[in-house]
Design a protein around this motif. Structure first.
Motif, PDB file in Angstrom:
ATOM      1  N   ASP A 121     -11.905 -37.738  18.803  1.00 55.79           N
ATOM      2  CA  ASP A 121     -12.567 -38.456  19.901  1.00 55.79           C
ATOM      3  C   ASP A 121     -14.073 -38.243  19.936  1.00 55.79           C
ATOM      4  OD1 ASP A 121     -10.118 -39.443  20.681  1.00 55.79           O
ATOM      5  OD2 ASP A 121      -9.787 -37.868  22.182  1.00 55.79           O
ATOM      6  N   GLU A 122     -14.568 -37.203  19.255  1.00 60.86           N
ATOM      7  CA  GLU A 122     -15.997 -36.904  19.245  1.00 60.86           C
ATOM      8  C   GLU A 122     -16.695 -37.439  18.004  1.00 60.86           C
ATOM      9  OE1 GLU A 122     -16.374 -32.715  19.853  1.00 60.86           O
ATOM     10  OE2 GLU A 122     -15.217 -32.777  21.702  1.00 60.86           O
ATOM     11  N   GLY A 123     -15.958 -38.181  17.167  1.00 63.18           N
ATOM     12  CA  GLY A 123     -16.553 -38.780  15.976  1.00 63.18           C
ATOM     13  C   GLY A 123     -16.558 -37.885  14.742  1.00 63.18           C
ATOM     14  N   ASN A 124     -15.888 -36.735  14.812  1.00 59.33           N
ATOM     15  CA  ASN A 124     -15.794 -35.855  13.651  1.00 59.33           C
ATOM     16  C   ASN A 124     -14.666 -36.322  12.743  1.00 59.33           C
ATOM     17  OD1 ASN A 124     -17.779 -33.895  14.597  1.00 59.33           O
ATOM     18  ND2 ASN A 124     -16.253 -33.425  16.160  1.00 59.33           N
ATOM     19  N   ARG A 125     -14.876 -36.260  11.445  1.00 59.58           N
ATOM     20  CA  ARG A 125     -13.857 -36.688  10.477  1.00 59.58           C
ATOM     21  C   ARG A 125     -13.203 -35.457   9.855  1.00 59.58           C
ATOM     22  NH1 ARG A 125     -14.390 -41.930   7.069  1.00 59.58           N
ATOM     23  NH2 ARG A 125     -13.805 -42.599   9.157  1.00 59.58           N
ATOM     24  N   PHE A 126     -11.880 -35.503   9.770  1.00 60.68           N
ATOM     25  CA  PHE A 126     -11.090 -34.428   9.175  1.00 60.68           C
ATOM     26  C   PHE A 126     -10.291 -34.981   8.001  1.00 60.68           C
ATOM     27  CE2 PHE A 126     -11.984 -33.233  13.467  1.00 60.68           C
ATOM     28  CZ  PHE A 126     -12.201 -31.870  13.422  1.00 60.68           C
ATOM     29  N   TYR A 127     -10.224 -34.212   6.912  1.00 56.03           N
ATOM     30  CA  TYR A 127      -9.533 -34.634   5.685  1.00 56.03           C
ATOM     31  C   TYR A 127      -8.424 -33.648   5.341  1.00 56.03           C
ATOM     32  CZ  TYR A 127     -13.737 -37.455   4.847  1.00 56.03           C
ATOM     33  OH  TYR A 127     -14.769 -38.355   4.949  1.00 56.03           O
ATOM     34  N   SER A 128      -7.427 -34.127   4.600  1.00 57.12           N
ATOM     35  CA  SER A 128      -6.414 -33.224   4.047  1.00 57.12           C
ATOM     36  C   SER A 128      -5.943 -33.778   2.702  1.00 57.12           C
ATOM     37  CB  SER A 128      -5.218 -33.068   4.998  1.00 57.12           C
ATOM     38  OG  SER A 128      -4.484 -34.271   5.068  1.00 57.12           O
ATOM     39  N   GLY A 129      -5.218 -32.949   1.961  1.00 56.31           N
ATOM     40  CA  GLY A 129      -4.686 -33.361   0.663  1.00 56.31           C
ATOM     41  C   GLY A 129      -5.779 -33.706  -0.325  1.00 56.31           C
TER      42      GLY A 129
END
Length: 82
Positions: free
Chosen positions: A59-67
């Motif tokens: 919701d704060e515009g941060n991007r999270f990645y996995s794999g």
């Protein structure tokens, strides 16, 4: 990048386990895999292309990645935006 990419690359070979007889055993055949996912910014891992199979934005515009798959730039054959 929000669009997926396909990266064709030359995989490295590390050999089998334990000792081997070089006069009998031979290295594996070259492998050229295709990795599909989302490319992270180049600044994330200099000298590599990093492909994530999943991401989300909070919701704060941060991007999270996995794999994530880290591919040395010198092993890249081609990159195609899908």
């Amino acid at each position: 990048m929000d669009r997926p990419v396909a990266v064709i690359w030359n995989d490295a070979y590390s050999g089998g386990e334990g000792w081997f007889d070089a006069s009998v055993d031979s290295p594996a055949s070259p492998v050229t895999p295709v990795t599909v996912g989302f490319m992270l910014p180049a600044s994330f891992a200099p000298g590599h292309i990093v492909i994530a199979d999943t991401f989300f934005d909070d919701d704060e515009g941060n991007r999270f990645y996995s794999g994530m798959t880290y591919i040395p730039s010198g092993m890249i054959v081609s990159t195609t935006i899908l």
